[in-house]
Design a protein around this motif. Structure first.
Motif, PDB file in Angstrom:
ATOM      1  N   UNK A   3       0.694  -1.172  -0.057  1.00 46.29           N
ATOM      2  CA  UNK A   3      -0.140  -0.101  -0.072  1.00 46.29           C
ATOM      3  C   UNK A   3       0.814   1.401   0.026  1.00 46.29           C
ATOM      4  N   UNK A   4       0.763   1.962  -1.051  1.00 46.14           N
ATOM      5  CA  UNK A   4       1.604   3.252  -1.091  1.00 46.14           C
ATOM      6  C   UNK A   4       1.251   4.325   0.058  1.00 46.14           C
ATOM      7  N   UNK A   5       0.084   4.300   0.685  1.00 47.49           N
ATOM      8  CA  UNK A   5      -0.609   5.313   1.545  1.00 47.49           C
ATOM      9  C   UNK A   5      -0.284   4.696   2.931  1.00 47.49           C
ATOM     10  N   UNK A   6       0.323   3.716   3.277  1.00 46.90           N
ATOM     11  CA  UNK A   6       0.459   3.112   4.582  1.00 46.90           C
ATOM     12  C   UNK A   6       1.623   3.699   5.209  1.00 46.90           C
ATOM     13  N   UNK A   7       1.416   4.023   6.572  1.00 45.44           N
ATOM     14  CA  UNK A   7       2.357   4.697   7.249  1.00 45.44           C
ATOM     15  C   UNK A   7       3.690   3.844   7.380  1.00 45.44           C
ATOM     16  N   UNK A   8       5.041   4.400   7.416  1.00 49.01           N
ATOM     17  CA  UNK A   8       6.181   3.810   7.328  1.00 49.01           C
ATOM     18  C   UNK A   8       6.439   3.190   8.948  1.00 49.01           C
TER      19      UNK A   8
END
Length: 101
Positions: A3-8
């Motif tokens: 997911x590119x929007x997931x928190x690192x």
């Protein structure tokens, strides 16, 4: 695909809350059944007392399973299963001798 929007900072592989130990719940159930069967001995007649004596022996595997669950993943279910298993096992020598004769 990630997911590119997931928190690192989040770790998707580990759950936020650890799951309950099924082994601890099984041990608690067996210990509780054996402990409650101790109270059925002598109260309701000969046949029910004899069945309750055999059911009371479930406190022993309940104690063993709860102790194993406490070693693997400590929880309150496992601790309660250990305590109830110990109290249920106090009467097992008496039941064994009465069933043997």
């Amino acid at each position: 695909m990630q997911n590119p929007y997931a928190s690192p900072l989040s770790q998707p592989d580990q759950p936020a809350i650890p799951p309950d130990s099924l082994l601890a719940k099984i041990g608690l159930g067996l210990s509780l059944t054996g402990f409650m069967a101790v109270f059925g001995v002598g109260m309701f007649g000969d046949w029910i007392s004899m069945i309750a004596m055999y059911v009371a022996f479930l406190a022993l595997p309940g104690f063993i399973i709860s102790a194993l669950a406490q070693l693997l993943r400590p929880s309150s279910h496992a601790r309660l299963g250990i305590v109830l298993g110990i109290f249920g096992m106090f009467f097992l020598p008496t039941f064994y001798l009465s069933l043997r004769h």
